[in-house]
Design a protein around this motif. Structure first.
Motif, PDB file in Angstrom:
ATOM      1  N   TYR A 234     -14.121  14.560  32.102  1.00  0.00           N
ATOM      2  CA  TYR A 234     -15.250  15.350  32.574  1.00  0.00           C
ATOM      3  C   TYR A 234     -14.853  16.220  33.752  1.00  0.00           C
ATOM      4  O   TYR A 234     -13.918  15.913  34.493  1.00  0.00           O
ATOM      5  CB  TYR A 234     -16.438  14.457  32.940  1.00  0.00           C
ATOM      6  CG  TYR A 234     -16.167  13.438  34.015  1.00  0.00           C
ATOM      7  CD1 TYR A 234     -16.460  13.706  35.349  1.00  0.00           C
ATOM      8  CD2 TYR A 234     -15.628  12.197  33.702  1.00  0.00           C
ATOM      9  CE1 TYR A 234     -16.225  12.759  36.335  1.00  0.00           C
ATOM     10  CE2 TYR A 234     -15.389  11.254  34.683  1.00  0.00           C
ATOM     11  CZ  TYR A 234     -15.685  11.540  35.999  1.00  0.00           C
ATOM     12  OH  TYR A 234     -15.446  10.603  36.979  1.00  0.00           O
ATOM     13  N   THR A 235     -15.582  17.316  33.893  1.00  0.00           N
ATOM     14  CA  THR A 235     -15.340  18.258  34.987  1.00  0.00           C
ATOM     15  C   THR A 235     -16.629  18.443  35.764  1.00  0.00           C
ATOM     16  O   THR A 235     -17.687  18.714  35.188  1.00  0.00           O
ATOM     17  CB  THR A 235     -14.854  19.619  34.431  1.00  0.00           C
ATOM     18  OG1 THR A 235     -13.660  19.403  33.679  1.00  0.00           O
ATOM     19  CG2 THR A 235     -14.576  20.589  35.563  1.00  0.00           C
ATOM     20  N   VAL A 236     -16.523  18.268  37.089  1.00  0.00           N
ATOM     21  CA  VAL A 236     -17.610  18.513  38.036  1.00  0.00           C
ATOM     22  C   VAL A 236     -17.060  19.415  39.134  1.00  0.00           C
ATOM     23  O   VAL A 236     -15.889  19.814  39.088  1.00  0.00           O
ATOM     24  CB  VAL A 236     -18.164  17.185  38.617  1.00  0.00           C
ATOM     25  CG1 VAL A 236     -18.923  16.402  37.564  1.00  0.00           C
ATOM     26  CG2 VAL A 236     -17.063  16.341  39.217  1.00  0.00           C
ATOM     27  N   LYS A 237     -17.866  19.734  40.137  1.00  0.00           N
ATOM     28  CA  LYS A 237     -17.442  20.635  41.212  1.00  0.00           C
ATOM     29  C   LYS A 237     -16.135  20.200  41.871  1.00  0.00           C
ATOM     30  O   LYS A 237     -15.301  21.024  42.210  1.00  0.00           O
ATOM     31  CB  LYS A 237     -18.530  20.735  42.284  1.00  0.00           C
ATOM     32  CG  LYS A 237     -19.724  21.518  41.866  1.00  0.00           C
ATOM     33  CD  LYS A 237     -20.730  21.575  42.992  1.00  0.00           C
ATOM     34  CE  LYS A 237     -21.994  22.254  42.547  1.00  0.00           C
ATOM     35  NZ  LYS A 237     -23.002  22.276  43.605  1.00  0.00           N
ATOM     36  N   SER A 238     -15.952  18.893  42.048  1.00  0.00           N
ATOM     37  CA  SER A 238     -14.785  18.401  42.791  1.00  0.00           C
ATOM     38  C   SER A 238     -13.512  18.315  41.963  1.00  0.00           C
ATOM     39  O   SER A 238     -12.440  18.058  42.507  1.00  0.00           O
ATOM     40  CB  SER A 238     -15.098  17.038  43.409  1.00  0.00           C
ATOM     41  OG  SER A 238     -15.415  16.105  42.394  1.00  0.00           O
ATOM     42  N   GLY A 239     -13.598  18.493  40.625  1.00  0.00           N
ATOM     43  CA  GLY A 239     -12.389  18.450  39.812  1.00  0.00           C
ATOM     44  C   GLY A 239     -12.625  17.908  38.419  1.00  0.00           C
ATOM     45  O   GLY A 239     -13.762  17.730  37.983  1.00  0.00           O
ATOM     46  N   THR A 240     -11.516  17.625  37.728  1.00  0.00           N
ATOM     47  CA  THR A 240     -11.550  17.068  36.382  1.00  0.00           C
ATOM     48  C   THR A 240     -10.993  15.655  36.428  1.00  0.00           C
ATOM     49  O   THR A 240      -9.942  15.423  37.034  1.00  0.00           O
ATOM     50  CB  THR A 240     -10.730  17.942  35.414  1.00  0.00           C
ATOM     51  OG1 THR A 240     -11.314  19.250  35.377  1.00  0.00           O
ATOM     52  CG2 THR A 240     -10.723  17.364  34.010  1.00  0.00           C
ATOM     53  N   TYR A 241     -11.687  14.725  35.782  1.00  0.00           N
ATOM     54  CA  TYR A 241     -11.337  13.300  35.859  1.00  0.00           C
ATOM     55  C   TYR A 241     -11.444  12.659  34.476  1.00  0.00           C
ATOM     56  O   TYR A 241     -12.023  13.222  33.567  1.00  0.00           O
ATOM     57  CB  TYR A 241     -12.278  12.570  36.822  1.00  0.00           C
ATOM     58  CG  TYR A 241     -12.377  13.226  38.169  1.00  0.00           C
ATOM     59  CD1 TYR A 241     -11.368  13.079  39.105  1.00  0.00           C
ATOM     60  CD2 TYR A 241     -13.477  14.010  38.498  1.00  0.00           C
ATOM     61  CE1 TYR A 241     -11.449  13.691  40.353  1.00  0.00           C
ATOM     62  CE2 TYR A 241     -13.573  14.624  39.735  1.00  0.00           C
ATOM     63  CZ  TYR A 241     -12.555  14.466  40.655  1.00  0.00           C
ATOM     64  OH  TYR A 241     -12.643  15.071  41.879  1.00  0.00           O
ATOM     65  N   ARG A 242     -10.917  11.454  34.383  1.00  0.00           N
ATOM     66  CA  ARG A 242     -11.033  10.650  33.163  1.00  0.00           C
ATOM     67  C   ARG A 242     -11.469   9.245  33.589  1.00  0.00           C
ATOM     68  O   ARG A 242     -10.822   8.619  34.416  1.00  0.00           O
ATOM     69  CB  ARG A 242      -9.696  10.594  32.428  1.00  0.00           C
ATOM     70  CG  ARG A 242      -9.796   9.894  31.087  1.00  0.00           C
ATOM     71  CD  ARG A 242      -8.484   9.946  30.338  1.00  0.00           C
ATOM     72  NE  ARG A 242      -8.005  11.282  30.060  1.00  0.00           N
ATOM     73  CZ  ARG A 242      -8.370  12.031  29.009  1.00  0.00           C
ATOM     74  NH1 ARG A 242      -9.240  11.555  28.139  1.00  0.00           N
ATOM     75  NH2 ARG A 242      -7.875  13.230  28.828  1.00  0.00           N
ATOM     76  N   ASP A 243     -12.580   8.779  33.011  1.00  0.00           N
ATOM     77  CA  ASP A 243     -13.104   7.444  33.304  1.00  0.00           C
ATOM     78  C   ASP A 243     -13.704   6.863  32.031  1.00  0.00           C
ATOM     79  O   ASP A 243     -13.757   7.524  30.998  1.00  0.00           O
ATOM     80  CB  ASP A 243     -14.159   7.504  34.417  1.00  0.00           C
ATOM     81  CG  ASP A 243     -13.535   7.686  35.788  1.00  0.00           C
ATOM     82  OD1 ASP A 243     -12.676   6.871  36.158  1.00  0.00           O
ATOM     83  OD2 ASP A 243     -13.914   8.643  36.490  1.00  0.00           O
ATOM     84  N   LEU A 244     -14.190   5.628  32.124  1.00  0.00           N
ATOM     85  CA  LEU A 244     -14.726   4.927  30.960  1.00  0.00           C
ATOM     86  C   LEU A 244     -16.229   5.130  30.802  1.00  0.00           C
ATOM     87  O   LEU A 244     -16.981   5.089  31.773  1.00  0.00           O
ATOM     88  CB  LEU A 244     -14.439   3.432  31.053  1.00  0.00           C
ATOM     89  CG  LEU A 244     -12.985   3.031  30.903  1.00  0.00           C
ATOM     90  CD1 LEU A 244     -12.839   1.514  31.076  1.00  0.00           C
ATOM     91  CD2 LEU A 244     -12.424   3.456  29.563  1.00  0.00           C
ATOM     92  N   ILE A 245     -16.654   5.306  29.560  1.00  0.00           N
ATOM     93  CA  ILE A 245     -18.064   5.390  29.212  1.00  0.00           C
ATOM     94  C   ILE A 245     -18.602   3.970  29.102  1.00  0.00           C
ATOM     95  O   ILE A 245     -17.965   3.102  28.510  1.00  0.00           O
ATOM     96  CB  ILE A 245     -18.237   6.112  27.872  1.00  0.00           C
ATOM     97  CG1 ILE A 245     -17.801   7.569  28.017  1.00  0.00           C
ATOM     98  CG2 ILE A 245     -19.665   6.003  27.360  1.00  0.00           C
ATOM     99  CD1 ILE A 245     -17.731   8.315  26.710  1.00  0.00           C
TER     100      ILE A 245
END
Length: 102
Positions: free
Chosen positions: A21-32
């Motif tokens: 996912y991408t938000v204002k602070s950057g792009t990340y990968r986490d668990l749903i």
């Protein structure tokens, strides 16, 4: 008495796979943690602020099929955050792959 689950338009389904996912602070990968046609919950220790737009990529039918979804962060907690999709994803899932409650 109305419960929180009564207020949801779409049923949530437990899930445990990766989302990018991408938000204002950057792009990340986490668990749903769970997903429905109208939203998703992502486990993370990152502080993601309420009200911001988010672009998500995650598998909805098979691990080799990913789609981009746009939404808004509607709740942020110590262990994750909830997103409401701008447009429900139910129509984007092929009928043969939709969750069958029977």
């Amino acid at each position: 008495m109305t419960t929180k689950s009564d207020l949801r338009r779409y049923p949530r389904h437990t899930a445990l796979y990766s989302a990018k996912y991408t938000v204002k602070s950057g792009t990340y990968r986490d668990l749903i943690g769970n997903v429905s046609a109208g939203g998703i919950y992502i486990y993370t220790r990152r502080r993601i602020k309420n009200g911001q737009k988010i672009s998500l990529r995650f598998p909805i039918v098979a691990f080799d099929t990913r789609t981009s979804i746009i939404g808004t962060v509607v709740r942020s907690q110590d262990r994750g955050f909830a997103v409401m999709f701008d447009n429900p994803i139910e129509e984007r899932i092929p009928k043969v792959a939709r969750y069958n409650r029977s």
